[in-house]
Design a protein around this motif. Structure first.
Motif, mmCIF file in Angstrom:
data_model
loop_
_atom_site.group_PDB
_atom_site.id
_atom_site.type_symbol
_atom_site.label_atom_id
_atom_site.label_comp_id
_atom_site.label_asym_id
_atom_site.label_seq_id
_atom_site.Cartn_x
_atom_site.Cartn_y
_atom_site.Cartn_z
ATOM 1 N N GLY A 169 86.100 -57.126 -54.773
ATOM 2 C CA GLY A 169 86.281 -57.288 -56.325
ATOM 3 C C GLY A 169 85.212 -57.474 -57.217
ATOM 4 N N ILE A 170 86.079 -56.806 -58.728
ATOM 5 C CA ILE A 170 85.194 -57.144 -60.092
ATOM 6 C C ILE A 170 86.144 -57.857 -61.437
ATOM 7 C CG2 ILE A 170 85.775 -54.149 -60.295
ATOM 8 C CD1 ILE A 170 83.005 -54.884 -62.383
ATOM 9 N N SER A 171 85.510 -58.955 -61.773
ATOM 10 C CA SER A 171 86.079 -59.128 -63.139
ATOM 11 C C SER A 171 85.376 -58.451 -64.235
ATOM 12 C CB SER A 171 86.229 -60.708 -62.809
ATOM 13 O OG SER A 171 87.402 -61.053 -61.848
ATOM 14 N N LEU A 172 86.026 -58.283 -65.257
ATOM 15 C CA LEU A 172 85.816 -57.887 -66.382
ATOM 16 C C LEU A 172 86.052 -58.357 -67.501
ATOM 17 C CD1 LEU A 172 85.277 -53.843 -65.229
ATOM 18 C CD2 LEU A 172 83.185 -55.661 -65.327
ATOM 19 N N LYS A 173 84.998 -58.594 -68.452
ATOM 20 C CA LYS A 173 85.996 -58.767 -69.857
ATOM 21 C C LYS A 173 84.951 -57.865 -71.002
ATOM 22 C CE LYS A 173 87.764 -61.546 -73.486
ATOM 23 N NZ LYS A 173 87.105 -63.256 -73.664
ATOM 24 N N PRO A 174 85.154 -56.301 -70.699
ATOM 25 C CA PRO A 174 84.205 -55.628 -71.369
ATOM 26 C C PRO A 174 84.613 -55.555 -73.524
ATOM 27 C CG PRO A 174 86.676 -54.612 -70.697
ATOM 28 C CD PRO A 174 86.363 -55.758 -70.385
ATOM 29 N N THR A 175 85.445 -56.018 -73.722
ATOM 30 C CA THR A 175 85.607 -56.379 -75.382
ATOM 31 C C THR A 175 86.214 -58.742 -75.355
ATOM 32 O OG1 THR A 175 87.860 -55.579 -75.425
ATOM 33 C CG2 THR A 175 86.985 -54.728 -76.120
ATOM 34 N N LYS A 176 86.457 -58.816 -76.274
ATOM 35 C CA LYS A 176 87.101 -60.385 -76.525
ATOM 36 C C LYS A 176 88.527 -60.327 -76.387
ATOM 37 C CE LYS A 176 87.787 -60.000 -81.575
ATOM 38 N NZ LYS A 176 87.307 -60.419 -83.233
ATOM 39 N N ASN A 177 88.676 -59.139 -76.515
ATOM 40 C CA ASN A 177 90.623 -59.692 -75.947
ATOM 41 C C ASN A 177 91.137 -59.087 -74.858
ATOM 42 O OD1 ASN A 177 90.237 -60.821 -78.761
ATOM 43 N ND2 ASN A 177 91.189 -58.889 -79.423
ATOM 44 N N LEU A 178 89.940 -58.231 -73.712
ATOM 45 C CA LEU A 178 90.889 -57.476 -72.758
ATOM 46 C C LEU A 178 89.949 -58.114 -71.435
ATOM 47 C CD1 LEU A 178 91.727 -55.263 -71.725
ATOM 48 C CD2 LEU A 178 89.871 -54.018 -71.919
ATOM 49 N N ILE A 179 90.762 -58.497 -70.618
ATOM 50 C CA ILE A 179 90.101 -58.999 -68.996
ATOM 51 C C ILE A 179 90.615 -57.325 -68.020
ATOM 52 C CG2 ILE A 179 90.741 -60.355 -67.991
ATOM 53 C CD1 ILE A 179 91.114 -62.054 -69.513
ATOM 54 N N ILE A 180 89.990 -57.031 -67.645
ATOM 55 C CA ILE A 180 90.207 -56.016 -66.576
ATOM 56 C C ILE A 180 90.244 -57.052 -65.202
ATOM 57 C CG2 ILE A 180 90.340 -53.601 -65.055
ATOM 58 C CD1 ILE A 180 89.636 -53.006 -68.330
ATOM 59 N N LYS A 181 90.712 -57.250 -63.853
ATOM 60 C CA LYS A 181 90.587 -57.243 -62.048
ATOM 61 C C LYS A 181 90.811 -56.267 -61.927
ATOM 62 C CE LYS A 181 91.091 -61.191 -61.630
ATOM 63 N NZ LYS A 181 89.151 -62.215 -61.822
ATOM 64 N N THR A 182 89.790 -56.145 -60.997
ATOM 65 C CA THR A 182 89.869 -54.812 -59.697
ATOM 66 C C THR A 182 89.598 -55.205 -58.530
ATOM 67 O OG1 THR A 182 89.520 -52.631 -61.137
ATOM 68 C CG2 THR A 182 89.568 -52.060 -59.305
ATOM 69 N N ILE A 183 90.351 -55.024 -57.539
ATOM 70 C CA ILE A 183 90.588 -55.962 -56.377
ATOM 71 C C ILE A 183 90.406 -54.137 -54.573
ATOM 72 C CG2 ILE A 183 90.480 -57.657 -54.918
ATOM 73 C CD1 ILE A 183 91.882 -58.968 -57.444
ATOM 74 N N PHE A 184 89.215 -54.062 -54.317
ATOM 75 C CA PHE A 184 89.926 -53.038 -52.967
ATOM 76 C C PHE A 184 89.952 -54.329 -51.725
ATOM 77 C CE2 PHE A 184 87.486 -51.168 -56.100
ATOM 78 C CZ PHE A 184 88.394 -49.532 -56.024
ATOM 79 N N TRP A 185 91.089 -54.896 -50.792
ATOM 80 C CA TRP A 185 91.035 -54.901 -49.718
ATOM 81 C C TRP A 185 91.108 -54.370 -48.585
ATOM 82 C CZ3 TRP A 185 96.070 -55.219 -48.018
ATOM 83 C CH2 TRP A 185 96.957 -54.083 -48.959
ATOM 84 N N HIS A 186 91.590 -55.130 -47.488
ATOM 85 C CA HIS A 186 91.817 -54.440 -46.022
ATOM 86 C C HIS A 186 91.838 -55.824 -45.486
ATOM 87 C CE1 HIS A 186 90.676 -53.718 -41.851
ATOM 88 N NE2 HIS A 186 90.808 -53.040 -42.290
ATOM 89 N N LEU A 187 93.470 -55.866 -45.095
ATOM 90 C CA LEU A 187 93.971 -56.631 -43.518
ATOM 91 C C LEU A 187 94.237 -56.114 -42.397
ATOM 92 C CD1 LEU A 187 96.526 -58.543 -46.074
ATOM 93 C CD2 LEU A 187 94.338 -60.132 -44.954
ATOM 94 N N LEU A 188 93.043 -56.653 -40.553
ATOM 95 C CA LEU A 188 93.627 -55.970 -40.174
ATOM 96 C C LEU A 188 94.902 -57.531 -39.288
ATOM 97 C CD1 LEU A 188 93.803 -54.007 -37.687
ATOM 98 C CD2 LEU A 188 91.008 -55.857 -37.004
#
Length: 753
Positions: free
Chosen positions: A562-581
């Protein structure tokens, strides 16, 4: 020679003094300026080194590896103004630094993504608890991004849960606790891991901690798709009294009252009582006659900044009727209406009483000790009819599921922040047990609620003992690693009264669950993480002792990138790629009272989470979850996992004006999904829109809630089921469902004093 020795000694002393000067530490305590409450998970950033730390349950944080001289600390927390403090640090400066924060409105300016490390949803959870309205005990799980619920047997039964491509049923693959008390019921009469949260009063919730995947060593059985920990308030700022009324004869009363309390520099204590009463007839043609009563008492003590005690007592009771699932064909041919029923004798009653003592102590050696002992008494009684007149064409196929249970448990955790090889480390060890003593767990045929014959009847004794070790090390200022090992041992016992067992039969099994996680802070605005771990979910003790399943504790292997981003002072983005077996899927077969194994499965997906503060008063949030769940052992085209969600999204807009007016417009979307293995039947998706408005005048808060404001016709819980209607010649397999709520409106008034 003497000069050489003296030179060496002087050099050694200088090196030693330099080393001391380079390895100073500072203890910081963060408190609320208004009420002196300790603030947990406050973010501390040392400006000179960019070190980022967070406060513990005592509102305390030990910052290590500091150098002598000026030390500038920036402290921030959601809902509080940021504060910057500079002190002169030297080896004689050993007193804890106390910093007070002032409450302000919700702002994203002071949020950093670099402080989360291995609690990747902490900031999101804190934001959502302020933005997303929690209207009932059923709603509390909706706070979790990507989690959906469905109710299908009256308002008194635990909800069906969907998360990360899992149809979790009532809790098979998610671990839930309230103040450390386990909510899940293993080897339950109505499904493995059954998690009924209706004893939790939503007004008492202070914090929600959650994570997805099997990556936390403190979580064992059932925590494969994730876990959710609810924490209730230790202290009330004010008493409150709330009344709500709505359509379908909905009535609700909630009261929170401080019994006594005191506060000074050395000690703070309080005892409060929270109570809730709910009544609702529901939107079905046959009234639900739902009634629920909750009451909780909680005593909290914080003493000398290093000792904490929580004593909790709660009890609840609920009773209801239900219309059950209805078949498509009966609605289509107008035999019944959309809110009608085939058998309106469904329903039941349940109760739960809890007692817990939690003691925490911060010791002088930098070790923190936490211990909890708890007891739960639980009763469950449910009448259901899944197949109508398939087996009994005269009186119908109604069944009764019943159990009486006592749970005894203890857990201990010891934790220390230290230095190893000049690296900051956090070391923790934990151990404990949970013992479930279940008497009179039964499944019986019960046409029209009249008990006929037992299908299952017996008693269960199930013990889960565990131990774990957890190590976190800051390899560099940016890279942190976490490794842990967990060992669980189970002893399952079952006495089958139907076959005349006089004694319990036992079987034991252990599960070993390693975890390895990494976090890399590129900057205060960018953080990367990689999680790896093994979890497991146990099977029902009755199935295990019947020797119908070999894999008692099947493992789930997980990876998150995953990656957590705060590209601007008012924006939070979190993207997660996952796998479960998963080594083994579990499917609950209600009319047989067993949990069937359905083979190996694989799930891959992506979660996208964003929070945005458009203006000082306007906020937006969107969560999107995409999953591809498939059975591994079946041929392509016949390897769909029934009811497993593949696309879900929730989001909304929230306005908060002048601390008086707030309004929220929210949507929920679930896409179509397979209802059976070959996708021959489809569980239809839905899009719903809800709205909540609050207006506060002094100490009075008025609220209006509108659910399904577009009045959509939707199916809430859906199943592929083979049934036969009365006088129907042959059985039919098709979609059976619980209709979702039509337009619902309720109004409330709350008074604080």
């Amino acid at each position: 020679m003497n000069k050489i020795i003296a030179l060496i000694l002087c050099s050694s002393l200088l090196i030693c003094k330099s080393t001391i000067a380079q390895n100073l530490q500072l203890t910081v305590i963060i408190v609320d300026k208004e009420n002196s409450n300790r603030i947990e998970n406050a973010t501390l950033t040392v400006k000179e080194t960019s070190k980022v730390s967070a406060t513990d349950a005592f509102g305390s944080c030990i910052i290590k590896k500091l150098t002598q001289g000026n030390c500038t600390i920036e402290v921030s927390h959601i809902g509080y103004s940021t504060k910057i403090v500079t002190i002169l640090l030297n080896e004689k400066n050993n007193n804890p630094l106390r910093i007070e924060l002032e409450k302000i409105g919700l702002t994203f300016n002071n949020i950093t993504v670099s402080s989360e490390k291995f609690n990747h949803y902490a900031k999101i959870a804190a934001i959502d608890l302020k933005l997303r309205p929690v209207n009932s005990s059923q709603d509390v799980l909706k706070i979790i991004p990507g989690l959906f619920i469905a109710q299908h047997a009256g308002g008194g039964k635990a909800e069906q849960i969907f998360l990360r491509g899992f149809d979790i049923d009532h809790g098979t693959d998610i671990s839930i606790t309230v103040d450390g008390l386990p909510v899940n019921m293993t080897s339950h009469a109505h499904g493995q891991g059954y998690a009924d949260l209706h004893f939790l009063n939503p007004e008492t919730i202070e914090k929600v901690n959650f994570d997805k995947g099997p990556y936390n060593a403190e979580k064992g059985n059932l925590s494969t798709a994730g876990f959710v920990d609810f924490k209730t308030k230790d202290f009330l700022d004010k008493n409150s009294f709330k009344i709500e009324v709505g359509k379908f004869n909905m009535q609700r009363l909630s009261v929170l009252v401080k019994v006594f309390g005191s506060s000074n520099e050395k000690k703070k204590e309080q005892l409060y009582i929270a109570s809730e009463f709910v009544k609702n007839d529901g939107y079905f043609e046959s009234p639900q006659n739902f009634k629920r009563f909750n009451i909780m008492g909680k005593y909290s003590l914080i003493k000398n900044s290093n000792t904490k005690l929580n004593i909790l007592f709660s009890t609840f009771n609920s009773k209801w009727n239900a219309s059950g699932q209805i078949p498509d064909r009966a609605v289509n041919d107008k035999s019944i209406g959309r809110f009608g029923s085939i058998d309106n004798n469904e329903g039941g009653n349940t109760s739960r009483t809890n007692f817990s003592v939690l003691f925490s102590k911060a010791m002088k050696s930098n070790w923190d000790l936490s211990q909890q002992a708890y007891y739960t008494n639980y009763n469950f009684n449910l009448f259901s009819n899944f197949t109508f007149f398939l087996n009994n064409p005269i009186n119908g196929d109604m069944i009764n599921q019943r159990e009486q249970r006592n749970i005894y448990g203890y857990s201990a955790k010891i934790k220390k922040v230290g230095i190893i090889l000049n690296k900051k480390t956090t070391t923790s060890f934990g151990a404990g047990f949970r013992y479930d003593n279940i008497g009179n767990i039964s499944l019986a045929s019960a046409p029209k609620r009249i008990l006929d014959a037992f299908i299952q009847n017996g008693s269960i004794k199930e013990t889960n003992s565990f131990v774990y070790a957890n190590e976190t090390i800051e390899l560099t200022n940016k890279l942190t690693a976490n490794g842990s090992l967990r060992l669980d041992n189970f002893r399952f016992g079952y006495k089958n009264s139907l076959i005349g067992d006089e004694n319990f039969r036992y079987i034991s099994k252990s599960a070993f669950s390693p975890k390895l996680n990494f976090n890399y802070n590129v900057s205060s605005k960018v953080s990367l993480f990689l999680n790896n771990g093994i979890g497991f979910h146990s099977n029902d003790a009755r199935v295990i002792l019947a020797d119908s399943v070999k894999n008692i504790l099947p493992k789930v292997y997980g990876t998150d990138i995953g990656i957590s981003l705060k590209p601007t002072k008012n924006l939070i983005i979190k993207t997660i790629f996952w796998h479960l077996l998963s080594e083994q899927e579990f499917v609950y077969v209600g009319d047989e009272g067993v949990v069937e194994a359905s083979g190996k499965s694989r799930r891959i997906g992506i979660d996208f989470i964003t929070r945005y503060q458009a203006t000082k008063w306007l906020y937006a949030d969107v969560d999107v979850s995409i999953a591809k769940p498939r059975s591994i052992e079946q041929t392509k085209g016949e390897n769909y996992i029934p009811l497993a969600p593949t696309f879900t999204s929730i989001g909304g807009l929230t306005a908060k004006l002048d601390n008086k007016l707030s309004a929220s417009l929210r949507y929920r979307y679930m896409g179509d999904r397979a209802a059976n293995e070959d996708y021959g039947l489809t569980a239809k998706g839905y899009f719903l829109l809800d709205a909540v408005t609050n207006y506060k005048v002094r100490n009075i808060d008025f609220s209006i809630t509108i659910e399904n404001m577009l009045n959509k016709k939707w199916k809430e819980a859906q199943f592929e089921t083979t049934t036969r209607l009365q006088n129907e010649p042959d059985a039919v397999t098709e979609i059976h469902y619980t209709p979702g709520s039509p337009l619902f409106v309720k109004a409330g008034i709350a008074i604080s004093f």
